[in-house]
Design a protein around this motif. Structure first.
Motif, PDB file in Angstrom:
ATOM      1  N   GLU A 188      22.724  68.588   6.889  1.00 23.46           N
ATOM      2  CA  GLU A 188      23.727  67.684   7.354  1.00 23.46           C
ATOM      3  C   GLU A 188      23.931  67.721   8.821  1.00 23.46           C
ATOM      4  OE1 GLU A 188      27.580  67.595   5.057  1.00 23.46           O
ATOM      5  OE2 GLU A 188      26.371  67.449   3.198  1.00 23.46           O
ATOM      6  N   LEU A 189      23.872  69.139   9.392  1.00 27.03           N
ATOM      7  CA  LEU A 189      23.835  69.123  10.797  1.00 27.03           C
ATOM      8  C   LEU A 189      22.923  68.674  11.625  1.00 27.03           C
ATOM      9  CD1 LEU A 189      25.652  70.415  13.101  1.00 27.03           C
ATOM     10  CD2 LEU A 189      24.731  72.537  12.730  1.00 27.03           C
ATOM     11  N   ARG A 248      22.224  62.066  16.207  1.00 27.08           N
ATOM     12  CA  ARG A 248      23.233  61.159  16.677  1.00 27.08           C
ATOM     13  C   ARG A 248      23.788  61.659  17.941  1.00 27.08           C
ATOM     14  NH1 ARG A 248      27.222  60.613  12.645  1.00 27.08           N
ATOM     15  NH2 ARG A 248      28.100  58.900  14.009  1.00 27.08           N
ATOM     16  N   VAL A 249      23.605  62.755  18.232  1.00 31.71           N
ATOM     17  CA  VAL A 249      24.096  63.200  19.539  1.00 31.71           C
ATOM     18  C   VAL A 249      23.502  62.863  20.867  1.00 31.71           C
ATOM     19  CG1 VAL A 249      25.126  65.319  20.932  1.00 31.71           C
ATOM     20  CG2 VAL A 249      25.542  65.175  18.402  1.00 31.71           C
ATOM     21  N   ASP A 287      21.154  66.184  10.658  1.00 30.89           N
ATOM     22  CA  ASP A 287      21.199  64.540  10.728  1.00 30.89           C
ATOM     23  C   ASP A 287      22.260  64.248  11.793  1.00 30.89           C
ATOM     24  OD1 ASP A 287      19.596  64.224   8.721  1.00 30.89           O
ATOM     25  OD2 ASP A 287      21.072  63.975   7.139  1.00 30.89           O
ATOM     26  N   LEU A 288      23.332  64.909  11.933  1.00 31.93           N
ATOM     27  CA  LEU A 288      24.404  64.670  13.101  1.00 31.93           C
ATOM     28  C   LEU A 288      23.914  64.916  14.320  1.00 31.93           C
ATOM     29  CD1 LEU A 288      27.149  64.119  13.795  1.00 31.93           C
ATOM     30  CD2 LEU A 288      27.570  66.668  13.701  1.00 31.93           C
ATOM     31  N   ARG A 313      25.287  56.126  19.301  1.00 35.94           N
ATOM     32  CA  ARG A 313      25.128  57.802  19.491  1.00 35.94           C
ATOM     33  C   ARG A 313      26.521  58.432  19.802  1.00 35.94           C
ATOM     34  NH1 ARG A 313      19.800  58.656  23.385  1.00 35.94           N
ATOM     35  NH2 ARG A 313      18.582  57.317  22.321  1.00 35.94           N
ATOM     36  N   LEU A 314      26.624  59.494  19.746  1.00 33.74           N
ATOM     37  CA  LEU A 314      27.819  60.235  19.883  1.00 33.74           C
ATOM     38  C   LEU A 314      27.923  60.893  21.274  1.00 33.74           C
ATOM     39  CD1 LEU A 314      28.222  62.291  16.411  1.00 33.74           C
ATOM     40  CD2 LEU A 314      29.397  60.081  17.243  1.00 33.74           C
ATOM     41  N   ALA A 370      31.565  63.599  20.170  1.00 34.08           N
ATOM     42  CA  ALA A 370      30.208  64.500  19.953  1.00 34.08           C
ATOM     43  C   ALA A 370      30.783  65.890  19.699  1.00 34.08           C
ATOM     44  CB  ALA A 370      29.340  64.411  20.892  1.00 34.08           C
ATOM     45  N   ALA A 390      30.882  70.142  11.630  1.00 30.56           N
ATOM     46  CA  ALA A 390      29.876  70.103  11.014  1.00 30.56           C
ATOM     47  C   ALA A 390      29.202  71.631  11.118  1.00 30.56           C
ATOM     48  CB  ALA A 390      28.463  69.140  11.751  1.00 30.56           C
ATOM     49  N   ALA A 420      32.600  66.352  16.167  1.00 25.19           N
ATOM     50  CA  ALA A 420      31.706  66.304  15.294  1.00 25.19           C
ATOM     51  C   ALA A 420      31.066  67.313  15.066  1.00 25.19           C
ATOM     52  CB  ALA A 420      30.787  64.938  15.266  1.00 25.19           C
ATOM     53  N   VAL A 421      30.420  67.905  15.945  1.00 25.11           N
ATOM     54  CA  VAL A 421      29.512  69.185  16.005  1.00 25.11           C
ATOM     55  C   VAL A 421      30.275  70.332  15.635  1.00 25.11           C
ATOM     56  CG1 VAL A 421      28.172  70.570  17.388  1.00 25.11           C
ATOM     57  CG2 VAL A 421      27.636  68.307  17.282  1.00 25.11           C
TER      58      VAL A 421
END
Length: 628
Positions: A506-507, A513-514, A509-510, A236-237, A242, A249, A245-246
């Motif tokens: 896409e957000l 992972r957070v 899916d991200l 995970r992020l 994180a 995104a 990435a967020v």
């Protein structure tokens, strides 16, 4: 953004069926005031359409849309934000296009890839795809459930529509055939999540699912895309990774969802999510951006000053409308008209107001919905998390411990929720406007809920991480659909398209992972979004808690709406009157009138049901006579 409807009949399309589809399309005129269309195959299928023109404003976007060989017909509601990329891929494979619309891209993608095309659409949509050769109609709905799609089936006919009233107002539907379990679920939650429908034989296409039907055959269904799975903790992020990435995104999602051939505005609150969306818009839009906010004369719930600070900082053209409780009260009829299925969330009032304001200036806005559900933003998460360990004890011990703690100050007592059989039961209660004790008092036949309901299944003692992942999934599957439902109906009542970039696929899916550690700081949630916003505005200007405008409904139900409630809900002609003990319901209401108990949510669920029945649970109006 549009509205779709249609019918598939076993014994052949007749003129009455074509006229009925036209009438069903007229019910959703507000969803699509710019154009209308109808099509039938002369055999078993008729389709109807209303258009709100956003992409390709020419006749090239007209629907129903038919393939060049006539073997595929589509009605489509929504937007596909990656349609240009898909078009390039289809063109590289030799396909040629007649228009610049995303609808034609969807049609040709279905031709080329079949049902597999659905998983490749990044957007918000509901659609109906008909293939005359096989007489097969396939419905599908986006993976988040942003756009609605309801249906009714019998062996004789299948009817679908963007609005629930469309599927129950046709001549074949028995509007008295209410399912008591789904009614009980509505009375608790204040709305019905997919796949449920209030009347037997009706339902909703589930998010990320398709539903296929042929004349005289029962529908079949399948899933084309689920929410992304949560990876192991080591994958995970966390921390700065994180946050970076967020932030990236969110920026990319906003840029993607600005695609339009008309100007795009934004809803702007005094919180975190919509200001973050607004700030990203500023980076991608050349020219002025219109932002829309609602203020109130109640300082406890007014966010207009904070929204104004954001607007000045970002340099947007801020449109603010200050309203009073009495202004909102005048909208009771509009709220009842806008919600074409029973809906009991009374934040529909301010949502209708801000939609009306935005519609005076344009056709499309972005909103910040979704951030709380994705990144643990609601205060209730911390409360449940803090009480988690109690569920390692037998229920009897928890009940005894709660009783023994009553002499202590509230801050030192465990949450009342520890007395529930499970955390899932507690969470169901927290989302309920009416509870078992209420229904047992005045509607015992409505105590049940559908046996297939699994939204609140959580037994035993989950780990901290398991609990946090479960509450997020629950919010995405239960609370978020109600929010999206509320916004869609209110905005489309004013012919306004609302896009939700924080729910871009896409957000989404991200977000899976957070790690929760990147989003939670004690009781404060959405840390990754707060820090993304802090890159664009000083952190000390970001509020810890969002106020949120609401209406004084508790007082209305004691005063202004009391005659309406007593006449319509307690009257002899009330909807489902036989299911309620009116004397007991009157006593239950009396506790609210006296101020002894606050029963606002449950009372509004009941009144909203009645207002819906009066306006929408009735047959279509007869078509005007054309006789000389």
């Amino acid at each position: 953004m549009c509205g779709i409807t249609g019918m598939l009949v076993r014994d052949g399309i007749a003129d009455d069926d074509r006229a009925e589809v036209d009438a069903l399309a007229e019910l959703m005129a507000r969803r699509g005031p710019d154009d209308s269309g109808a099509w039938d195959d002369g055999a078993v299928c008729a389709l109807g359409f209303r258009r709100l023109a956003i992409i390709d404003l020419t006749e090239g976007g007209h629907q129903p849309m038919t393939s060049s060989d006539g073997r595929h017909v589509l009605v489509f509601n929504g937007e596909v934000y990656n349609y240009r990329e898909l078009r390039r891929e289809l063109e590289a494979a030799g396909r040629r296009f007649r228009s610049a619309s995303d609808t034609e891209v969807v049609l040709q993608a279905l031709e080329a890839w079949g049902v597999d095309a659905l998983a490749r659409l990044n957007g918000m949509f509901s659609l109906a795809w008909y293939r005359p050769d096989s007489q097969t109609l396939l419905l599908a709905r986006d993976p988040v459930g942003i756009k609605p799609l309801s249906w009714w089936w019998s062996p004789e006919a299948f009817v679908f529509g963007s609005q629930y009233d469309q599927v129950i107002r046709h001549r074949r539907c028995d509007r008295s055939d209410v399912d008591p379990q789904t009614l009980g679920l509505y009375l608790r939650l204040g709305y019905l999540p997919a796949p449920y429908g209030l009347l037997r034989g009706t339902g909703q296409v589930e998010p990320g699912h398709w539903l296929a039907v042929r004349p005289g055959e029962a529908p079949t269904t399948g899933c084309f895309r689920t929410m992304a799975a949560v990876p192991p903790r080591e994958d995970r992020l966390t921390g700065r990774e994180a946050e970076d990435a967020v932030a990236a995104a969110v920026d990319e999602a906003v840029a993607r969802q600005l695609v339009a051939d008309v100007p795009v505005g934004v809803f702007l609150s005094g919180g975190v999510d919509s200001p973050l969306v607004t700030s990203a818009m500023v980076d991608h839009v050349d020219g002025p951006i219109s932002a829309f906010s609602i203020g109130t004369d109640d300082p406890a719930s007014d966010e207009s000053d904070a929204a104004g600070v954001y607007a000045r900082h970002f340099g947007v053209d801020h449109h603010l409308r200050v309203i009073t409780g009495m202004d909102a009260l005048a909208l009771v009829d509009d709220v009842a008209q806008a919600y074409t299925e029973p809906f009991g969330d009374y934040s529909s009032f301010p949502t209708l107001m801000v939609s009306a304001l935005a519609a005076e200036h344009g056709k499309v806005v972005l909103s910040g919905d979704g951030g709380d559900e994705l990144f643990w933003g609601y205060p209730r998460f911390a409360k449940v998390r803090q009480a988690r360990r109690w569920f390692g004890l037998p229920r009897a011990a928890r009940v005894a411990a709660y009783g023994a703690s009553k002499p202590f100050p509230v801050a030192k007592r465990p949450a009342r929720g520890i007395m529930f059989p499970s955390i899932g039961d507690w969470y169901f209660d927290a989302h309920s406007g009416l509870r078992d004790d209420d229904l047992a008092a005045f509607a015992p036949d409505l105590l049940g809920v559908p046996s297939s309901l699994d939204l609140f299944d959580l037994e035993g003692l989950p780990s901290d991480d398991e609990l946090l992942q479960w509450v997020r999934q629950n919010e995405l599957r239960c609370h978020l659909p109600m929010v999206l439902h509320k916004v869609d109906r209110a905005s489309m009542h004013h012919s306004l398209e609302v896009r939700v970039p924080l729910l871009d696929l896409e957000l989404l899916d991200l977000a899976a992972r957070v790690d929760p550690s990147a989003a939670l700081d004690g009781p404060v949630g959405k840390v990754v979004l707060r820090r993304a916003l802090a890159r664009r505005i000083p952190a000390d200007r970001i509020p810890v808690a969002k106020k949120g405008f609401t209406v004084p409904l508790a007082r209305w139900l004691r005063e202004d709406l009391r005659p309406v409630f007593e006449d319509q809900v307690l009257g002899p002609d009330a909807f489902m009157a036989a299911a309620f003990d009116r004397d007991q319901l009157r006593t239950w209401y009396g506790d609210h009138l006296s101020g002894r108990l606050d029963r606002t949510r449950g009372l509004w669920n009941l009144l909203a049901l009645q207002l819906w029945a009066d306006r929408h649970c009735r047959p279509l109006e007869p078509a005007p006579s054309t006789a000389p």
